[in-house]
Write an enzyme that holds these catalytic residues in place. Structure first.
Site, mmCIF file in Angstrom:
data_model
loop_
_atom_site.group_PDB
_atom_site.id
_atom_site.type_symbol
_atom_site.label_atom_id
_atom_site.label_comp_id
_atom_site.label_asym_id
_atom_site.label_seq_id
_atom_site.Cartn_x
_atom_site.Cartn_y
_atom_site.Cartn_z
ATOM 1 N N GLY A 11 0.823 -1.211 0.000
ATOM 2 C CA GLY A 11 0.000 0.000 0.000
ATOM 3 C C GLY A 11 0.854 1.257 0.000
ATOM 4 O O GLY A 11 1.993 1.270 0.474
ATOM 5 N N ARG A 15 -2.312 8.260 3.510
ATOM 6 C CA ARG A 15 -2.611 9.103 4.672
ATOM 7 C C ARG A 15 -1.365 9.506 5.469
ATOM 8 O O ARG A 15 -1.411 10.351 6.347
ATOM 9 C CB ARG A 15 -3.632 8.388 5.574
ATOM 10 N N LYS A 22 5.120 3.507 3.383
ATOM 11 C CA LYS A 22 4.603 3.519 4.756
ATOM 12 C C LYS A 22 5.336 2.537 5.663
ATOM 13 O O LYS A 22 5.716 2.889 6.788
ATOM 14 C CB LYS A 22 3.096 3.203 4.760
ATOM 15 N N GLN A 73 3.232 -6.394 -6.314
ATOM 16 C CA GLN A 73 1.849 -6.071 -6.670
ATOM 17 C C GLN A 73 1.914 -4.722 -7.402
ATOM 18 O O GLN A 73 2.131 -3.686 -6.792
ATOM 19 C CB GLN A 73 0.975 -5.953 -5.407
ATOM 20 N N TYR A 101 -0.160 -7.820 8.290
ATOM 21 C CA TYR A 101 -0.041 -6.536 7.602
ATOM 22 C C TYR A 101 1.249 -5.847 8.020
ATOM 23 O O TYR A 101 1.561 -5.790 9.210
ATOM 24 C CB TYR A 101 -1.216 -5.618 7.967
ATOM 25 N N TYR A 361 39.733 17.613 24.130
ATOM 26 C CA TYR A 361 39.500 16.669 23.036
ATOM 27 C C TYR A 361 40.598 15.623 23.066
ATOM 28 O O TYR A 361 41.788 15.944 22.968
ATOM 29 C CB TYR A 361 39.500 17.378 21.671
ATOM 30 N N ASN A 372 46.559 12.316 34.374
ATOM 31 C CA ASN A 372 45.713 13.480 34.617
ATOM 32 C C ASN A 372 45.839 14.436 33.437
ATOM 33 O O ASN A 372 46.922 14.920 33.150
ATOM 34 C CB ASN A 372 46.143 14.173 35.916
HETATM 35 C C1 UD1 Z 1 -7.477 -3.169 6.517
HETATM 36 C C2 UD1 Z 1 -8.684 -4.125 6.541
HETATM 37 C C3 UD1 Z 1 -9.591 -3.724 7.704
HETATM 38 C C4 UD1 Z 1 -8.827 -3.796 8.997
HETATM 39 C C5 UD1 Z 1 -7.534 -2.954 8.924
HETATM 40 C C6 UD1 Z 1 -6.665 -3.255 10.126
HETATM 41 C C7 UD1 Z 1 -9.229 -4.893 4.309
HETATM 42 C C8 UD1 Z 1 -10.059 -4.680 3.100
HETATM 43 N N1 UD1 Z 1 -9.389 -4.021 5.291
HETATM 44 O O1 UD1 Z 1 -7.956 -1.859 6.288
HETATM 45 O O2 UD1 Z 1 -10.701 -4.619 7.753
HETATM 46 O O3 UD1 Z 1 -9.638 -3.341 10.057
HETATM 47 O O4 UD1 Z 1 -6.769 -3.269 7.754
HETATM 48 O O5 UD1 Z 1 -5.542 -2.423 10.177
HETATM 49 O O6 UD1 Z 1 -8.481 -5.814 4.341
HETATM 50 N N2 UD1 Z 1 -2.024 -3.483 1.019
HETATM 51 C C9 UD1 Z 1 -1.393 -4.031 -0.074
HETATM 52 N N3 UD1 Z 1 -1.966 -3.936 -1.283
HETATM 53 C C10 UD1 Z 1 -3.152 -3.313 -1.498
HETATM 54 C C11 UD1 Z 1 -3.798 -2.735 -0.374
HETATM 55 C C12 UD1 Z 1 -3.211 -2.850 0.874
HETATM 56 O O7 UD1 Z 1 -0.320 -4.619 0.055
HETATM 57 O O8 UD1 Z 1 -3.600 -3.270 -2.660
HETATM 58 C C13 UD1 Z 1 -1.388 -3.602 2.330
HETATM 59 C C14 UD1 Z 1 -1.006 -2.263 2.938
HETATM 60 O O9 UD1 Z 1 0.303 -1.925 2.612
HETATM 61 C C15 UD1 Z 1 -1.156 -2.515 4.428
HETATM 62 C C16 UD1 Z 1 -2.240 -3.571 4.488
HETATM 63 O O10 UD1 Z 1 -2.311 -4.170 3.221
HETATM 64 O O11 UD1 Z 1 0.024 -3.033 4.989
HETATM 65 C C17 UD1 Z 1 -3.581 -2.983 4.882
HETATM 66 O O12 UD1 Z 1 -3.947 -2.029 3.920
HETATM 67 P P1 UD1 Z 1 -4.659 -0.672 4.319
HETATM 68 O O13 UD1 Z 1 -4.891 0.112 3.083
HETATM 69 O O14 UD1 Z 1 -3.932 -0.022 5.421
HETATM 70 O O15 UD1 Z 1 -6.061 -1.227 4.826
HETATM 71 P P2 UD1 Z 1 -6.983 -0.601 5.934
HETATM 72 O O16 UD1 Z 1 -7.841 0.438 5.299
HETATM 73 O O17 UD1 Z 1 -6.183 -0.222 7.097
HETATM 74 MG MG MG Z 2 -4.142 -0.064 7.510
#
Ligand code: UD1
Ligand code: MG
Length: 457
Positions: A11, A15, A22, A73, A101, A361, A372
């Site tokens: 991801g 934010r 991130k 990805q 995650y 130094y 000393n």
């Molecule tokens: C996600 C969960 C949510 C949970 C929350 C907990 C889903 C759809 N939602 O939401 O239910 O409460 O985490 O923290 O699973 N990532 C990828 N590829 C993508 C999208 C995301 O690798 O295409 C990775 C991100 O880098 C991150 C993780 O997956 O490490 C979670 O993604 P993020 O976008 O933060 O999901 P949340 O909105 O937090």
């Molecule tokens: Mg998240």
């Protein structure tokens, strides 16, 4: 049953408002993904896949390791899509797949183990403020039915306080079978990983939920506010562990450990201390307020006074350092040595009971025992081209404000008069005086003082 761990880290982390991926943002001085990798390794999996995308090259470089399979990805189409990219790495007979995650760095081992043992299962938590997380939906009988993301939730679902932590365990065979069938008909047009569970349940497969009692551990980091909360949570846990281990902390909320800290018995740490890298404090050691210790060892009963900075330094037993001392890499203090205020040392060995107490130094130097070094002494170790060494034998006395031009040896018992510039070696028990002789001039008149004004001011 064998285990494959898939860590999602593709991801963008929009934010965070950052140019950096991130998962590379640090918690306790290390990229958050490094914490998740640590956890994965402790579970002894057959394979660890990390799905990367945004800033993937930087992530791969920062966390390069032989035991990680990197999966790309290209487009971030959701957590389900991310896991889909790793499926070629997951074999039918692989047993179970655990999804973690990369942005949930504080997760402890115990609930994750419990989850993996439970079968097909989702780790949940009850949060006082569940905003932003996916909510756990249950039927009238309380059985888990699925996860609804906040943006797809009804008001009633948003009021639910049980959330999806993102941690999920599922049989490899089920994952391979159902994940490709997950759609993206939702508010974000994304493929949601948790949607794989209702598909499997519809065919009669059982899915469990494990609710962690420790909601602070499942904090997901999406913005810098949550990053700061995770940092505080990490530090709170590490301070608690130190207190339980018998360390006295003046204030557990005002210590930051960004590395590993090993403490003996009866160690005291005052407020505002930062620990980085590997630091060891011996029995009875005391660290004063606002010190920064990085890759340092402080021996038994030694005291580091406030505002000192130790980096790559080894301090023996019964030593006193600071206040306002700077010990740079390669500094070694033998037992009972003293380094005082506004003293900088680098690649310097200070012998037993020797003192460098004020404004000096000392670099590229070896000091014997009982030396000393007077206030304001400088080892001139650099001639603009190369570094040179200074050796002071046992019992040497260096008068204040001396300039020791290296390479230089002062043998045992040698004495340097205050204010000397010493360019030649000093022999055993010799006195070196390297300064202009003082003249006192009689009848001196200050410039601009006319004879008729004599006695004026
Ligand atoms: C996600 C969960 C949510 C949970 C929350 C907990 C889903 C759809 N939602 O939401 O239910 O409460 O985490 O923290 O699973 N990532 C990828 N590829 C993508 C999208 C995301 O690798 O295409 C990775 C991100 O880098 C991150 C993780 O997956 O490490 C979670 O993604 P993020 O976008 O933060 O999901 P949340 O909105 O937090
Ligand atoms: Mg998240």
């Amino acid at each position: 049953m064998s285990l494959t761990v898939v860590i999602l880290a593709a991801g963008r982390g929009k934010r965070m408002r950052s140019s950096r991926a991130k998962v590379l943002h640090p918690v306790a001085g290390r990229p958050m993904l490094a914490h998740v990798l640590d956890l994965a390794r402790r579970l002894d999996p057959v394979r660890i896949c990390v799905v990367v995308g945004h800033g993937g090259d930087a992530v791969r470089e920062a966390l390069a390791a032989d035991d990680v399979v990197w999966v790309e990805q290209r487009e971030q189409l959701g957590t389900g899509h991310a896991v889909l990219q790793s499926l070629p790495q997951v074999r039918e007979d692989d047993g179970r797949v655990l999804v973690l995650y990369g942005d949930v760095p504080l997760l402890p081992e115990a609930p994750v183990r419990e989850l993996v043992a439970a079968g097909n299962a989702l780790l949940t938590a009850r949060l006082p403020d569940p905003a932003g997380y996916g909510r756990i939906c249950r039927d009238a009988a309380g059985a888990f039915t699925g996860v609804v993301e906040e943006r797809d939730a009804t008001d009633a679902q948003r009021a639910l306080d049980e959330i999806n932590t993102g941690v999920l365990a599922i049989d490899a065979a089920l994952l391979r079978h159902y994940l490709p069938a997950v759609g993206n008909d939702n508010a974000q047009g994304e493929y949601y990983l948790p949607d794989v569970l209702p598909l499997a349940m519809a065919d009669g497969h059982r899915v469990h939920t494990v609710c962690t009692e420790d909601p602070g551990a499942v904090l997901g980091i999406n913005d810098r506010l949550q990053l700061a909360s995770a940092e505080r949570e990490f530090q709170r846990r590490s301070a608690e562990a130190l207190l339980r281990g018998g360390v006295t902390l003046a204030d557990p909320a005002r210590l930051d450990v960004r590395g590993s800290l090993q403490c003996g018995e009866d160690v005291f740490i005052d407020v505002g201390v930062v620990i980085e890298g590997a630091v060891t404090l011996g029995d009875g050691a005391r660290v004063g307020a606002h010190c920064v210790l990085r890759d340092a060892t402080v021996g038994e009963g030694s005291e580091v006074h406030p505002f000192s900075h130790l980096d790559g330094a080894t301090v023996g037993a019964g030593c006193s350092v600071g206040p306002y001392a700077r010990l740079r890499p390669g500094t070694v203090l033998a037992n009972r040595a003293r380094v005082g205020n506004f003293v900088e040392t680098k690649k310097a060995t200070i012998g037993t009971g020797s003192k460098v107490n004020h404004l000096s130094y000392v670099g590229d130097a070896t000091l014997g025992a009982g030396v000393n070094v007077g206030a304001g002494t400088i080892t001139c170790n650099y001639d603009g081209v190369a570094k040179h060494h200074t050796t002071l034998g046992d019992g040497v006395f260096i008068g204040s404000n001396s300039t020791l031009v290296a390479p230089l040896d002062v043998d045992e018992g040698g004495f340097v008069a205050a204010g000397s510039t010493v360019t030649r070696d000093v022999g055993r028990d010799q006195l070196a005086v390297g300064r202009g002789r003082q003249r006192n001039i009689d009848g001196w008149r200050r410039p601009g003082t006319a004879a008729d004004e004599k006695g004026g001011h």
